[in-house]
Design an enzyme around this catalytic site. Structure first.
Site, short mmCIF file in Angstrom:
data_model
loop_
_atom_site.label_atom_id
_atom_site.label_comp_id
_atom_site.label_asym_id
_atom_site.label_seq_id
_atom_site.Cartn_x
_atom_site.Cartn_y
_atom_site.Cartn_z
N LYS A 212 0.24 -1.01 -0.14
CA LYS A 212 -0.10 -0.19 0.56
C LYS A 212 0.81 1.35 0.27
CE LYS A 212 -3.83 1.90 2.96
NZ LYS A 212 -5.03 1.23 3.37
N GLU A 218 11.04 -4.41 4.55
CA GLU A 218 11.34 -5.71 3.51
C GLU A 218 10.62 -5.82 2.06
OE1 GLU A 218 9.72 -4.70 6.32
OE2 GLU A 218 9.20 -5.96 8.21
N GLY A 273 -4.86 -2.86 5.12
CA GLY A 273 -4.25 -4.05 4.75
C GLY A 273 -4.73 -5.14 5.27
N ARG A 274 -4.73 -5.78 6.11
CA ARG A 274 -5.61 -6.22 6.79
C ARG A 274 -6.72 -7.46 5.53
NH1 ARG A 274 -3.13 -3.65 10.87
NH2 ARG A 274 -5.29 -2.96 11.97
N GLU A 359 -3.37 -7.59 15.14
CA GLU A 359 -3.11 -6.60 14.72
C GLU A 359 -4.61 -5.09 15.05
OE1 GLU A 359 -1.83 -4.46 10.31
OE2 GLU A 359 0.30 -5.26 11.61
N HIS A 390 -0.85 -33.28 19.09
CA HIS A 390 0.39 -34.40 18.78
C HIS A 390 1.15 -33.26 19.03
CE1 HIS A 390 -1.81 -37.72 17.73
NE2 HIS A 390 -2.36 -37.15 16.54
N LYS A 514 10.15 -0.24 13.76
CA LYS A 514 10.18 -0.09 12.31
C LYS A 514 11.50 1.09 12.81
CE LYS A 514 6.30 -1.05 9.89
NZ LYS A 514 5.34 -0.30 9.49
#
Ligand code: F6P
Length: 550
Positions: A212, A218, A273-274, A359, A390, A514
């Protein structure tokens, strides 16, 4: 000023006290869910259908009176008007002064026009642009720089520009219809980049960068590394122009990176974004499953939107899941939520929901900046069943912590190994039962009668039980049912955010890391720069600079 403080005090006190008083009034802490099933109609009463999903919440530790009280509390707290405000585009993301309109992306054109006005045209153009890319790439009309048909797509993005695509790619694997292999790259780890690139041929790989902001560290670093790889292999910057697309709100930055405007698909500030899978962010997924399936995904989400918007609270799946989640968090003080899809295809769902939930609602100040006096988002974790059985489920059965759980399972699997599916479903149903029933010391002792004695073995075999769970069923995992599940959780999270009085749509908490990351990077090159680091971190940085080989 005084009035405002009084209002805040009352609201804070009410919310906290409401759950505390409700749970103590009905002595909810000291009862057992098993006993609630004395009501023979409970399973029927505590279940509902919506958007082709079926939710059984009868294994929750809640009674009809408690649920009714919570529903009327939600009504008193204006939940209906907040839902309406979201759907019609009020700027409910108040810290960023933005509307929250991902629902409009999966709505029919008429709704788009009603809600967005003139911008609806832009949205529809973006949809058409996206559909055209999908068709042309999959049909071999849009070719690579050297005229080859694309075989692979590499999507570069992180957070909300990654998780939705990831969950969709694995969930809808049987619906991959275009023959394109779609890969995702998120983490800033050279090993991850190398691993992806080893599988790819530059000549036949289409790259989609999703960001965005187009400034995310990253994503930018990964995009530059992949660009370098492609330029080295193809030796022409035209390859980047031809083989790369971007999805971003920052057109200038994308152009500066080397992409032409016709290869940039938009993002809007009113889509977080999410919550953005439904926009052009879904391009890599659409490139895998084709336009028709992508539309079906949106239709499933839209069906859940309509249910959420229109159903009364006592028959509203996202609202009920949200209120029960708050009861578990604020009334019964449970700290976590396990999400356990009994479906290999849904293995990425717990990770996706970690971002969407934590978030969004992992906050402790109200949307007006006051400290909240109650707990908010649970710690979400999970894994696909039966693998979790397990591993961490030992703790869920026998530690003192009660971890409410969402089980998710499709009645029909996609594999021809039908016996496998039967066993998978049986395990899912058995686990919710075991978590609820538990095993008392007396029961364990009775089972050991006649066995060789081992000191206190019965104590080791007791299970606390009383763990509440939802079970979400779908007929089969399809694009529609996946869309409905994702929208269900989006709305559940929204309802909780409203009633916790926080802003679910910002994420300021990620910023400090950040900023400090920038300082650490600077210190790695020059230890004399100004910084806010502790001695601990300075030692760690020193260890890095003294030991790194390159
Ligand atoms: O983690 C913070 C965050 O801002 C997320 O909300 C977002 O989805 C992600 O980073 C990626 O941001 P962008 O799409 O701008 O690269």
């Amino acid at each position: 000023m005084f009035n405002q403080l009084l209002f805040i005090w009352i609201v804070n006190k009410n919310t906290m006290e409401f759950f505390e008083q409700l749970s103590s009034k009905y002595t909810a802490h000291s009862r057992h869910i098993n006993d609630l099933f004395k009501d023979k109609l409970r399973a029927e009463k505590f279940s509902l259908n919506a958007a082709d999903l079926y939710l059984d919440y009868s294994k929750q530790n809640i009674t009809e009176q408690e649920l009714a009280s919570i529903i009327s509390w939600a009504e008193d707290n204006n939940l209906s008007s907040k839902i309406a405000a979201m759907f019609c585009g009020e700027k409910i993301n108040n810290t960023e002064n933005r509307a929250v309109l991902h629902t409009v992306l999966r709505a029919p054109s008429t709704t788009k026009r009603d809600v967005l006005g003139g911008i609806a045209i832009e949205v529809e153009q973006a949809e058409q642009q996206m559909a055209k890319i999908v068709d042309e790439v999959s049909q071999g009309q849009l070719l690579s720089y050297s005229g080859k048909k694309f075989t692979d797509v590499l999507a570069i993005g992180i957070g909300g520009s990654y998780y939705g695509i990831k969950v969709g790619l694995s969930a809808l694997h049987p619906y991959h219809a275009t023959g394109l292999n779609v890969h995702v790259l998120a983490n800033v780890d050279g090993a991850a980049v190398t691993e992806k690139l080893e599988k790819l041929t530059a000549e036949s790989t289409l790259v989609v960068v999703i960001s965005k902001t187009f400034t995310t560290q990253e994503t930018m670093l990964n995009a530059l590394a992949v660009k370098k790889w492609m330029l080295t292999a193809l030796k022409s910057s035209d390859a980047i122009e031809k083989q790369w697309f971007a999805v971003s709100a920052n057109v200038e930055q994308v152009k500066a990176f080397g992409l032409k405007e016709s290869h940039i698909l938009p993002m809007w500030d009113w889509v977080g974004g999410r919550f953005s899978l439904w926009s052009a962010v879904g391009l890599p997924l659409a490139l895998a499953i084709g336009n028709e399936h992508f539309q079906q995904l949106k239709q499933g989400a839209h069906a859940m939107d309509m249910h959420f918007k229109e159903a009364g609270f006592s028959q509203n799946m996202p609202v009920l899941m949200a209120l029960i989640g708050m009861w578990n968090r604020n009334g019964l003080n449970y700290q976590a939520l396990a999400v356990l899809p009994y479906d290999h295809a849904l293995r990425a769902l717990p990770g996706y929901l970690q971002q969407t939930d934590m978030e969004s609602n992992g906050k402790s100040v109200s949307n007006t900046g006051e400290k909240l006096a109650w707990a908010t988002a649970p710690i979400v974790f999970g894994q696909e069943g039966t693998n979790g059985q397990h591993a961490f489920m030992q703790l869920m059965h026998q530690s003192d912590d009660i971890i409410p759980t969402d089980f998710i399972v499709a009645l029909n699997g996609t594999s021809e190994l039908v016996e496998h599916h039967k066993v998978l479903v049986a395990n899912c149903f058995a686990q919710s039962e075991a978590l609820m029933q538990g095993k008392t010391l007396e029961q364990a002792q009775a089972e050991l009668v006649g066995e060789p004695p081992v000191k206190n073995l019965a104590a080791h075999k007791t299970m606390k039980g009383n763990t509440p769970s939802n079970t979400l069923l779908m007929n089969a995992l399809t694009p529609e049912s996946l869309g409905a599940v994702l929208a269900l959780y989006e709305h559940k999270i929204f309802v909780q955010g409203v009633l916790w009085q926080l802003n679910s749509y910002d994420q300021w908490g990620v910023e400090l890391g950040k900023e400090l990351g920038t300082q650490v990077l600077a210190l790695m090159d020059d230890n004399s720069v100004e910084h806010q680091m502790s001695d601990s971190s300075l030692h760690l940085i020193k260890a890095f600079t003294e030991n790194k080989k390159l």
